[in-house]
Design a protein around this motif. Sequence first.
Motif, PDB file in Angstrom:
ATOM      1  N   ARG A   1       0.831  -1.190   0.000  1.00 31.94           N
ATOM      2  CA  ARG A   1       0.000   0.000   0.000  1.00 31.94           C
ATOM      3  C   ARG A   1       0.875   1.251   0.000  1.00 31.94           C
ATOM      4  O   ARG A   1       2.008   1.234   0.463  1.00 31.94           O
ATOM      5  CB  ARG A   1      -0.931   0.029   1.212  1.00 31.94           C
ATOM      6  CG  ARG A   1      -0.234   0.126   2.560  1.00 31.94           C
ATOM      7  CD  ARG A   1      -1.242   0.255   3.691  1.00 31.94           C
ATOM      8  NE  ARG A   1      -0.616   0.379   4.984  1.00 31.94           N
ATOM      9  CZ  ARG A   1      -0.348  -0.636   5.787  1.00 31.94           C
ATOM     10  NH1 ARG A   1      -0.661  -1.870   5.423  1.00 31.94           N
ATOM     11  NH2 ARG A   1       0.236  -0.438   6.957  1.00 31.94           N
ATOM     12  N   GLY A   2       0.312   2.311  -0.547  1.00 31.00           N
ATOM     13  CA  GLY A   2       1.011   3.582  -0.580  1.00 31.00           C
ATOM     14  C   GLY A   2       0.066   4.708  -0.207  1.00 31.00           C
ATOM     15  O   GLY A   2      -1.149   4.615  -0.404  1.00 31.00           O
ATOM     16  N   THR A   3       0.642   5.787   0.337  1.00 32.40           N
ATOM     17  CA  THR A   3      -0.163   6.924   0.782  1.00 32.40           C
ATOM     18  C   THR A   3       0.472   8.219   0.304  1.00 32.40           C
ATOM     19  O   THR A   3       1.689   8.401   0.403  1.00 32.40           O
ATOM     20  CB  THR A   3      -0.263   6.946   2.325  1.00 32.40           C
ATOM     21  OG1 THR A   3      -0.818   5.710   2.786  1.00 32.40           O
ATOM     22  CG2 THR A   3      -1.159   8.088   2.785  1.00 32.40           C
ATOM     23  N   LEU A   4      -0.370   9.102  -0.196  1.00 31.65           N
ATOM     24  CA  LEU A   4       0.048  10.432  -0.603  1.00 31.65           C
ATOM     25  C   LEU A   4      -0.867  11.429   0.093  1.00 31.65           C
ATOM     26  O   LEU A   4      -2.098  11.322   0.006  1.00 31.65           O
ATOM     27  CB  LEU A   4      -0.038  10.593  -2.121  1.00 31.65           C
ATOM     28  CG  LEU A   4       0.211  11.997  -2.683  1.00 31.65           C
ATOM     29  CD1 LEU A   4       1.657  12.416  -2.412  1.00 31.65           C
ATOM     30  CD2 LEU A   4      -0.105  12.047  -4.170  1.00 31.65           C
ATOM     31  N   GLY A   5      -0.282  12.378   0.814  1.00 28.65           N
ATOM     32  CA  GLY A   5      -1.100  13.340   1.556  1.00 28.65           C
ATOM     33  C   GLY A   5      -0.602  14.765   1.397  1.00 28.65           C
ATOM     34  O   GLY A   5       0.596  15.006   1.175  1.00 28.65           O
ATOM     35  N   TRP A   6      -1.509  15.699   1.517  1.00 26.32           N
ATOM     36  CA  TRP A   6      -1.170  17.126   1.482  1.00 26.32           C
ATOM     37  C   TRP A   6      -1.991  17.810   2.562  1.00 26.32           C
ATOM     38  O   TRP A   6      -3.212  17.614   2.659  1.00 26.32           O
ATOM     39  CB  TRP A   6      -1.474  17.730   0.121  1.00 26.32           C
ATOM     40  CG  TRP A   6      -1.094  19.194   0.006  1.00 26.32           C
ATOM     41  CD1 TRP A   6       0.123  19.714  -0.298  1.00 26.32           C
ATOM     42  CD2 TRP A   6      -1.962  20.319   0.214  1.00 26.32           C
ATOM     43  NE1 TRP A   6       0.084  21.086  -0.306  1.00 26.32           N
ATOM     44  CE2 TRP A   6      -1.190  21.497   0.008  1.00 26.32           C
ATOM     45  CE3 TRP A   6      -3.303  20.451   0.550  1.00 26.32           C
ATOM     46  CZ2 TRP A   6      -1.711  22.770   0.130  1.00 26.32           C
ATOM     47  CZ3 TRP A   6      -3.836  21.728   0.682  1.00 26.32           C
ATOM     48  CH2 TRP A   6      -3.043  22.870   0.464  1.00 26.32           C
ATOM     49  N   THR A   7      -1.323  18.607   3.401  1.00 24.75           N
ATOM     50  CA  THR A   7      -1.996  19.256   4.521  1.00 24.75           C
ATOM     51  C   THR A   7      -1.612  20.726   4.586  1.00 24.75           C
ATOM     52  O   THR A   7      -0.418  21.060   4.541  1.00 24.75           O
ATOM     53  CB  THR A   7      -1.626  18.588   5.860  1.00 24.75           C
ATOM     54  OG1 THR A   7      -1.970  17.204   5.813  1.00 24.75           O
ATOM     55  CG2 THR A   7      -2.361  19.246   7.011  1.00 24.75           C
ATOM     56  N   ASP A   8      -2.633  21.579   4.672  1.00 25.39           N
ATOM     57  CA  ASP A   8      -2.421  22.991   4.974  1.00 25.39           C
ATOM     58  C   ASP A   8      -2.993  23.219   6.370  1.00 25.39           C
ATOM     59  O   ASP A   8      -4.209  23.295   6.550  1.00 25.39           O
ATOM     60  CB  ASP A   8      -3.119  23.886   3.949  1.00 25.39           C
ATOM     61  CG  ASP A   8      -2.770  25.364   4.138  1.00 25.39           C
ATOM     62  OD1 ASP A   8      -2.162  25.690   5.172  1.00 25.39           O
ATOM     63  OD2 ASP A   8      -3.103  26.172   3.254  1.00 25.39           O
ATOM     64  N   SER A   9      -2.108  23.277   7.366  1.00 25.67           N
ATOM     65  CA  SER A   9      -2.545  23.346   8.755  1.00 25.67           C
ATOM     66  C   SER A   9      -3.120  24.695   9.128  1.00 25.67           C
ATOM     67  O   SER A   9      -3.770  24.828  10.172  1.00 25.67           O
ATOM     68  CB  SER A   9      -1.370  23.037   9.695  1.00 25.67           C
ATOM     69  OG  SER A   9      -0.860  21.766   9.428  1.00 25.67           O
ATOM     70  N   ARG A  10      -2.876  25.694   8.307  1.00 28.15           N
ATOM     71  CA  ARG A  10      -3.374  27.030   8.612  1.00 28.15           C
ATOM     72  C   ARG A  10      -3.843  27.691   7.312  1.00 28.15           C
ATOM     73  O   ARG A  10      -3.105  28.327   6.606  1.00 28.15           O
ATOM     74  CB  ARG A  10      -2.275  27.840   9.303  1.00 28.15           C
ATOM     75  CG  ARG A  10      -2.695  29.216   9.770  1.00 28.15           C
ATOM     76  CD  ARG A  10      -2.062  30.245   8.889  1.00 28.15           C
ATOM     77  NE  ARG A  10      -2.331  31.624   9.278  1.00 28.15           N
ATOM     78  CZ  ARG A  10      -2.515  32.580   8.371  1.00 28.15           C
ATOM     79  NH1 ARG A  10      -2.489  32.311   7.079  1.00 28.15           N
ATOM     80  NH2 ARG A  10      -2.718  33.806   8.763  1.00 28.15           N
ATOM     81  N   VAL A  11      -5.117  27.453   6.991  1.00 26.34           N
ATOM     82  CA  VAL A  11      -5.684  28.013   5.760  1.00 26.34           C
ATOM     83  C   VAL A  11      -5.848  29.523   5.880  1.00 26.34           C
ATOM     84  O   VAL A  11      -5.626  30.277   4.933  1.00 26.34           O
ATOM     85  CB  VAL A  11      -7.029  27.342   5.437  1.00 26.34           C
ATOM     86  CG1 VAL A  11      -7.701  27.989   4.229  1.00 26.34           C
ATOM     87  CG2 VAL A  11      -6.831  25.850   5.204  1.00 26.34           C
ATOM     88  N   ASN A  12      -6.226  29.970   7.090  1.00 24.19           N
ATOM     89  CA  ASN A  12      -6.434  31.398   7.332  1.00 24.19           C
ATOM     90  C   ASN A  12      -6.163  31.693   8.804  1.00 24.19           C
ATOM     91  O   ASN A  12      -5.840  30.795   9.581  1.00 24.19           O
ATOM     92  CB  ASN A  12      -7.855  31.817   6.925  1.00 24.19           C
ATOM     93  CG  ASN A  12      -8.909  30.903   7.563  1.00 24.19           C
ATOM     94  OD1 ASN A  12      -8.812  30.529   8.727  1.00 24.19           O
ATOM     95  ND2 ASN A  12      -9.930  30.528   6.789  1.00 24.19           N
ATOM     96  N   ASP A  13      -6.312  32.970   9.181  1.00 21.24           N
ATOM     97  CA  ASP A  13      -6.006  33.337  10.570  1.00 21.24           C
ATOM     98  C   ASP A  13      -7.070  32.881  11.553  1.00 21.24           C
ATOM     99  O   ASP A  13      -6.920  33.057  12.765  1.00 21.24           O
ATOM    100  CB  ASP A  13      -5.755  34.840  10.689  1.00 21.24           C
ATOM    101  CG  ASP A  13      -6.984  35.677  10.338  1.00 21.24           C
ATOM    102  OD1 ASP A  13      -8.044  35.085   9.994  1.00 21.24           O
ATOM    103  OD2 ASP A  13      -6.905  36.917  10.391  1.00 21.24           O
TER     104      ASP A  13
END
Length: 590
Positions: free
Chosen positions: A291-303
């Motif tokens: 199995r493989g995993t690809l992830g993208w995270t923006d922990s702070r979209v705005n203030d």
Amino acid sequence: MPLSFFNVRHRAVRWVLAALFAVAASPVRAGIDVQIEGIEGELRNNVQIFLSVERYRGRDDVDEDTMQRLFDRIDNEVRRALRPLGYYDPEVDASFARRNNDWLVRIRVIPGEPVRLRELSINIEGPGADDPVFNGIRTQTALREGMRLHHGAYEEVKGAMVRVAAANGYLAARLVHSEMLVDPVAHVAGIKLTLDTGPRYRFGEVHIDQNVIRPSLMQRFVRFREGDPYSVNELLRTQFALDDSLYFSRVDVTAGDPDPETLTVPVSISVAKSRPTLTLGGGYGTDTKVRGTLGWTDSRVNDKGHRLRFELEASENRRTIDSRYDIPIGDPALEKFSVELFNKLTEQPDNDTNETTLRPSVTRVHNRWQTVTSLSATRTTNRGAGGNFATNLFVPGFVLASVPEGFLGEALFSRGFYGELLGSHESLGSRTDFLRLEVQLERFIDLNYFWHLYLRSQIGTLWVEDFEELAFIYRFLAGGDRSVRGFGHQTLSPTRTTVDEEGNTSVDVVGGKHLFTGTVELIRDLPRNLAIAAFIDAGNAFNHWGDALEYSAGLGFRYRLPVLSIGIDVAKPLSTDGKYRLHLNITPKL
């Protein structure tokens, strides 16, 4: 010519003889072998630490003079080593002699009668005398009347009194009495410890240097307020809460110099903004294969602190696309409103399921319990030997799970209790009314430093009006790595035999109304992050309580690393004639 040759030979002989005399005249050197008899464990270890002769073990250049000097120290060093452990009058018999080319040192020790603690007085005085933070000091068990005197335990309790005071705001606390009186002849001792707490300091001005999120949101992460009693624990909890938020790449929570006039401690908090992250992962499991995993995270979209996450996971028989948008509410370290959209395709030999779900949810934490209230809008398509059908329905759900004391929203690898209740009604799009309850229980028990007991159980039940109309994803299945090892992934359940138009017979897993699984696993730690385990699993998915369970047993091997966890289990069914089955999980973090 003959005379010259004789002179050369004569000079060579003189050199050889001189060399032999030099060797004979030089001190004889050898190594040291130390044998200690009569004591074991802590006593032996401490004696070895004190002995000068032990530090020469392994050297091969010890001459007789050096050996004599080391030997002369043995009696005094053994006595000094045993005194902190309560033995003030030991008998020490030591000798040394040559053995082959080494020195053999024999030390025989009779510890004698130990000194015991006859009187113990631990007092807390001053303004904080009645503060519950000192209850642990009052009920400590390291020192007890009647026990063998131990200097280390005395120092431990003495240090703990000062540390507890300082960690809870009593920054001027001091020990006004710290006495240990020993009568070696009577073999008794007395200890008196008195702590004067002094006044309690409070949190002073809190200076926050940041422009990453709104000030009001930042304040909700802080675990203390100006004027609260000073506590190192609350400083650490604030540090952890800010770190775990993932809004920041750097977090510094620092206490300033105490002000003895105002009895306050100022605090400064500074942070740096984090950036979106791309993650890659891979692994292998006997249930999922590669199995493989690809992830993208923006922990702070705005203030406002909103977070966005996408993740794609694919394996030989499963594919999941998951996206989630989080909005902090209440305590932002623990509570949130989330909207999740995911699609999951699962391929099995007798049933393929494609599930698409939109699920808003609210997560709350109450003391040591976490709740998640959700409403799922789900479309499920099933393709199997029994035909193809699709359902569209709304499913309300509620999760109750235990969290550890001091929980700050971090990922948990196990929970003591996890319960999920969900259901639907025909008016919400379901083909039939149903209510589904599943409870998971987990517990680790440390039997001692090396041996551990792991207990796990899973119980589920369905209340359903027409089971045949229930979507497959809400039925119970058992078997696999995290269920009943020795059996394939989700292969344990009631089955249906079907015959196609060509007369071919197939046996299909259809799921059950109820579920029970249980695991008892005994684990033995080994050096170098290794461990071995022996386990027994039992369980099944079934339609009637009292139906037969399947059983298996096996052995496992564990290898733990900071970035890699490897588990190999070999299990054999006991209730059937099944063969040995290998269960393998490798999950690296790339």
